[in-house]
Every structure is written in C-alpha cells, then in structure tokens.
Design a protein around this motif. Structure first.
Motif, PDB file in Angstrom:
ATOM      1  N   GLU A  82      39.810  24.394  -8.646  1.00 29.74           N
ATOM      2  CA  GLU A  82      38.738  24.293  -9.632  1.00 29.74           C
ATOM      3  C   GLU A  82      39.191  23.531 -10.873  1.00 29.74           C
ATOM      4  N   GLU A  83      40.414  23.817 -11.325  1.00 22.70           N
ATOM      5  CA  GLU A  83      40.929  23.138 -12.519  1.00 22.70           C
ATOM      6  C   GLU A  83      41.091  21.645 -12.256  1.00 22.70           C
ATOM      7  N   ILE A  84      41.572  21.318 -11.065  1.00 19.89           N
ATOM      8  CA  ILE A  84      41.726  19.902 -10.713  1.00 19.89           C
ATOM      9  C   ILE A  84      40.370  19.226 -10.692  1.00 19.89           C
ATOM     10  N   ARG A  85      39.400  19.907 -10.091  1.00 15.13           N
ATOM     11  CA  ARG A  85      38.066  19.337 -10.009  1.00 15.13           C
ATOM     12  C   ARG A  85      37.517  19.078 -11.417  1.00 15.13           C
ATOM     13  N   GLU A  86      37.743  20.020 -12.312  1.00 15.81           N
ATOM     14  CA  GLU A  86      37.224  19.849 -13.669  1.00 15.81           C
ATOM     15  C   GLU A  86      37.855  18.655 -14.359  1.00 15.81           C
ATOM     16  N   ILE A  87      39.149  18.469 -14.164  1.00 21.38           N
ATOM     17  CA  ILE A  87      39.814  17.344 -14.826  1.00 21.38           C
ATOM     18  C   ILE A  87      39.314  16.016 -14.272  1.00 21.38           C
ATOM     19  N   PHE A  88      39.056  15.962 -12.992  1.00 22.77           N
ATOM     20  CA  PHE A  88      38.491  14.731 -12.434  1.00 22.77           C
ATOM     21  C   PHE A  88      37.072  14.492 -12.949  1.00 22.77           C
ATOM     22  N   GLU A  89      36.317  15.560 -13.079  1.00 25.21           N
ATOM     23  CA  GLU A  89      34.977  15.467 -13.647  1.00 25.21           C
ATOM     24  C   GLU A  89      35.067  14.890 -15.071  1.00 25.21           C
ATOM     25  N   PHE A  90      36.073  15.372 -15.794  1.00 21.10           N
ATOM     26  CA  PHE A  90      36.323  14.921 -17.154  1.00 21.10           C
ATOM     27  C   PHE A  90      36.636  13.426 -17.163  1.00 21.10           C
ATOM     28  N   ARG A  91      37.540  13.017 -16.297  1.00 22.84           N
ATOM     29  CA  ARG A  91      37.887  11.598 -16.216  1.00 22.84           C
ATOM     30  C   ARG A  91      36.671  10.775 -15.811  1.00 22.84           C
ATOM     31  N   ALA A  92      35.880  11.316 -14.895  1.00 17.25           N
ATOM     32  CA  ALA A  92      34.720  10.583 -14.395  1.00 17.25           C
ATOM     33  C   ALA A  92      33.676  10.382 -15.484  1.00 17.25           C
ATOM     34  N   LEU A  93      33.744  11.194 -16.505  1.00 18.01           N
ATOM     35  CA  LEU A  93      32.833  11.012 -17.629  1.00 18.01           C
ATOM     36  C   LEU A  93      33.394  10.005 -18.632  1.00 18.01           C
ATOM     37  N   LEU A  94      34.705  10.117 -18.911  1.00 23.68           N
ATOM     38  CA  LEU A  94      35.292   9.317 -19.983  1.00 23.68           C
ATOM     39  C   LEU A  94      35.653   7.894 -19.568  1.00 23.68           C
ATOM     40  N   GLU A  95      36.261   7.755 -18.406  1.00 24.56           N
ATOM     41  CA  GLU A  95      36.815   6.444 -18.057  1.00 24.56           C
ATOM     42  C   GLU A  95      35.737   5.369 -17.885  1.00 24.56           C
ATOM     43  N   PRO A  96      34.605   5.688 -17.245  1.00 25.41           N
ATOM     44  CA  PRO A  96      33.567   4.650 -17.165  1.00 25.41           C
ATOM     45  C   PRO A  96      33.089   4.236 -18.557  1.00 25.41           C
ATOM     46  N   GLU A  97      32.987   5.192 -19.451  1.00 19.59           N
ATOM     47  CA  GLU A  97      32.543   4.890 -20.810  1.00 19.59           C
ATOM     48  C   GLU A  97      33.532   3.954 -21.506  1.00 19.59           C
ATOM     49  N   VAL A  98      34.816   4.245 -21.358  1.00 22.40           N
ATOM     50  CA  VAL A  98      35.832   3.383 -21.965  1.00 22.40           C
ATOM     51  C   VAL A  98      35.786   1.989 -21.368  1.00 22.40           C
ATOM     52  N   LEU A  99      35.612   1.945 -20.065  1.00 16.97           N
ATOM     53  CA  LEU A  99      35.574   0.628 -19.414  1.00 16.97           C
ATOM     54  C   LEU A  99      34.384  -0.199 -19.912  1.00 16.97           C
TER      55      LEU A  99
END
Lengths: 227, 227
Positions: A82-99
């Motif tokens: 679950e924790e891993i999934r949350e961190i990927f969810e987090f990245r999936a929100l931030l990284e596209p925005e940064v790009l």
DNA sequence: CTTCCAATTTTTGGATCCAAGTGTCAATAT
DNA sequence: ATATTGACACTTGGATCCAAAAATTGGAAG
C-alpha cells in the motif's frame, strides 16, 4: 583564481559523506530491507566516531529511509504494498506536472542530453546501471522546469522506492517497456507537446507501479510460504 | 491497563522535544527569519548539552526550515517570493487531490469535526490562534484520505510557509475570505461533491498565494527602502 | 526438553572535552 | 584616513567517555 572551493561546493563534512553513502546504498538495495544499521559498525567503516554517524542516521530517518526505535537502532524501512502504491500515485501526480513546465522551457541542449541518457539506458547491458540511467533520463527532462521544490520532493519519493523500482526493471520485463515508453516521452518533448508528454509520463509511472506490485505480490507470497 | 505508554507514543528523547519546539516556533514565526540559532544558546534553554540540539538542527535542516553553513551555524531560512509561489503551487496540486480521496471516505463524525473546526476558526477572536485553527480545519478533512505520505508531504510544505500564511491571515483581509471559502469547501464535502470540493480548495490555496505575495511585495519593498 | 529469570554483553542517547575554522577589533603601515 | 595584519574570543564538527536501556546468554526449576 577568484573562486574558492567553498564558494562552489561547501566542503563535505564527515556526516555528509556518510549520509550520501548510506542513502545511495539503501536506494540501490545494497543494504537489505529490515537490516539494522549499527552505529558503531558504520563508524568503523568510515573511520570516525559515532557522532557523525548518528547525524547521518537522523537525516536518513527524516527522509523516511530508516525507522528508529529508541535504544533499538535504525532499521531500513520496509514498505508495504500500500505504501509503495501511494508513493507511485504521488509521483504520478507530480512528475507529469513538472514535465509540463519543462517542455515549455527546455533548451535544445537539454533535449540532446535527455536523448543521450535515453540511448545510454536503452543500450546499457550491465543491469546494475539501469536504475541510475533511468533516473538520469527523467531528471534531465525535469531539470528545466525551474521548480526546485518539486524536484526535491520527487527525489525524496524516488529514493524511497528506488530499490523496488530497480528490482522491477531487472527482474521483469520492465526494462523493455521502459525503453519504449522513454522513446515516446522524449518524442513528445521534442514536439513540444506538453500534454502528451505529461500523459505518457503518468502512464509510464502507473504502468511501472502495476507491474511492480504484481511482481512484489508474487515474490512476497513466495517468501511467506518458504516450505 | 494493557497498553503501555511506549506502545502508543515512543517516549520522546531530548532531541525530539527540541525539534518539535523549534519547528513550532519557526512555523509560528516566533523565531525571526534570518536569525542564527546558536547551539549553545538553545542547549542552555533546554538544560541539555549541544549534542541533542545538533540532532534537532540537523532534522530542521533536512526539513528545509533552517540552512547551515559549515562553522557558521543554522539560520532560519528566508524564502524568496518565487520559492513561496512554488510551494503554494505544490500545495494547490496536492491538497485538492487528497481532498478528493477524503470526500469518498470521510465519515459523518469526520465531517462533524471539520464543521467544529470551521466554526471555531470563524468565531475565534484571538488572532494568534487563527493559523492553528486554519490548519486543523484542513487536516480534519484530509485525514480521511488514507494517504499518509501525501499528508506528510503537505505538512512539510505547510511548515515552510506557515509563518507567511499566518501573517497574511492576520495582516490582510485573509481571515474574512478564508472563513467564506472554508464554508464552501465544507458544504461541498457534505454534499460529497469531490470535484467541487477539490476545485474550491485549489482556488482557496491559489487565492491565498496571490494575496500573500502581494502583501509580501509591499512589505518587503518597504523594508528595502526604509528612508 | 522447555520455560523462566538473573547476570553479562551490546548498543544507544547524552555529557564533556578538544581541535579547527570564523569573526572581530585594535595596532600598524601606507 | 584607510587598508592590512595578527591576536583573541567565539562557535562549530568531531572524539571520547558514561549511564541507562535492550538483547543475549546461561543456569535452575518444572
């Protein structure tokens, strides 16, 4: 020579060196999950006293890479699915925005650098370098965003899951897919198509997450029933 | 009594106490920006040696609340307008997302708690409590999201800008507007309208950002030309 | 053979001490 | 009067030492 060394890079203190070394070792997976880090042991490894070691461990704990219980030492954090999934969810929100920010601002030289990393990643045969090259590719694109706080936060999130990500790249078909997906992201950036690049990045991250969790479910189930 | 204190909350070590106290003091603005934190001074304040103080300062630096230069001590970080803007942008991306998760899961009791915080915030006359109540209101909504890593990251971001946010609440019309906007967010949550609640939260954060930066531009310009 | 408990060994959090780098300010030279 | 220099006080990073808490060991009792 006007510029002193201290102006460019603050001379690293012992605790900085130890911190970086341990962080890298945990990210690469060289230190096993759940392993206890003994202050005295690390101190001897670096030929220092326990004081700078404690400082490094304190920083690692603040980063969430180890968890400490009073008088019981620092243990490399084990993340639940679950924790891993949350961190990927987090990245999936931030990284596209940064790009998105990056695509508007990145120079031709920046795109060239990204292209080189993508190529190096695709052609590297030593699997122990894949994780590093994967990270370098994405960072080379993100750096132009002009969002240092976003980058720092993404970096911290990535540190937490890096060892899982590396395992997924090496032990599944992750590498082959990552190669294709990097190509797509890079082309979208070259076309300056921010939305497409962001969407592909999101898929890239979420796809890796699904693949990783599937992989973990299998290995962890096998670990739990070793008979 | 089966549950020992150590099971619920790990007994706080000296460095924990110091860390929490300094973090709160910086967030509240009790320690001025740019002020140097002397290890010896803090140690005497808490009746301990400099060792636990250094640990606390190390953690504060890892959180970005102070910045340290070798042999020159820890200084409370001053954020540029750009850095503040970026952190609000960051919050404006994460908090609506977290609220979306919350709206799907929050219980009636959770909504009641949020309602109480909103009311307490709206009716509190002592402005020194506004910042704390504002934060409590938002957190009471976010907690149901089941996203601990998001919450932790948001918390860290908020810590960095909290003192500015508090000043903006007190020294501008921020309080009146926040009251209205909280009402809207709360109603959207009660209607279980996740998209509306998220959109209002985003506006709430970005609006505060504009107001804050406008306020800072004026005060900082005045500071730079004190004649 | 297992279980429990006391003694010993580890290991940690913190105090004290020391060396190295920084800042300050008066004395000196220009 | 201003710039330079050097002594001195201050502060920090790290080493060593100590007490308290935890893990481990070894023996006695069931």
């Amino acid at each position: 020579m006007k510029v002193k060394a201290t102006d460019i890079a603050q001379m690293a203190s012992a605790s900085d060196v130890i911190f970086d070394a341990l962080r890298a070792a945990i990210a690469k997976g060289d230190i096993a999950e759940g392993q206890t880090l003994r202050q005295d042991h690390i101190a001897r490894m670096f030929n220092v006293s326990r004081i700078p070691v404690r400082e490094a461990l304190t920083r690692l704990e603040e980063q969430g890479l180890v968890s400490t219980q009073r008088y019981r030492g620092a243990v490399v954090t084990t993340l639940s699915t679950e924790e891993i999934r949350e961190i990927f969810e987090f990245r999936a929100l931030l990284e596209p925005e940064v790009l998105r920010f990056s695509v508007e601002r990145i120079s031709e030289e920046g795109l060239e650098a990204a292209k080189r990393f993508a190529h190096a990643f695709a052609t590297e045969t030593d699997s122990s370098h894949w994780g590093e090259l994967n990270r370098s590719f994405h960072y080379s694109l993100y750096e132009a965003s002009g969002r240092p706080y976003f980058l720092q936060t993404i970096s911290a999130a990535l540190d937490r899951v890096d060892r899982y990500l590396r395992a997924q790249l090496v032990l599944t078909d992750g590498m082959a897919r990552a190669r294709r997906e990097h190509e797509g992201i890079l082309l979208a950036c070259i076309r300056r198509d921010a939305e497409e690049a962001a969407a592909l990045t999101r898929q890239h991250i979420l796809g890796a997450c699904v693949s990783l969790i599937d992989f973990l479910d299998r290995t962890r189930a096998a670990d739990d029933t070793p008979d």
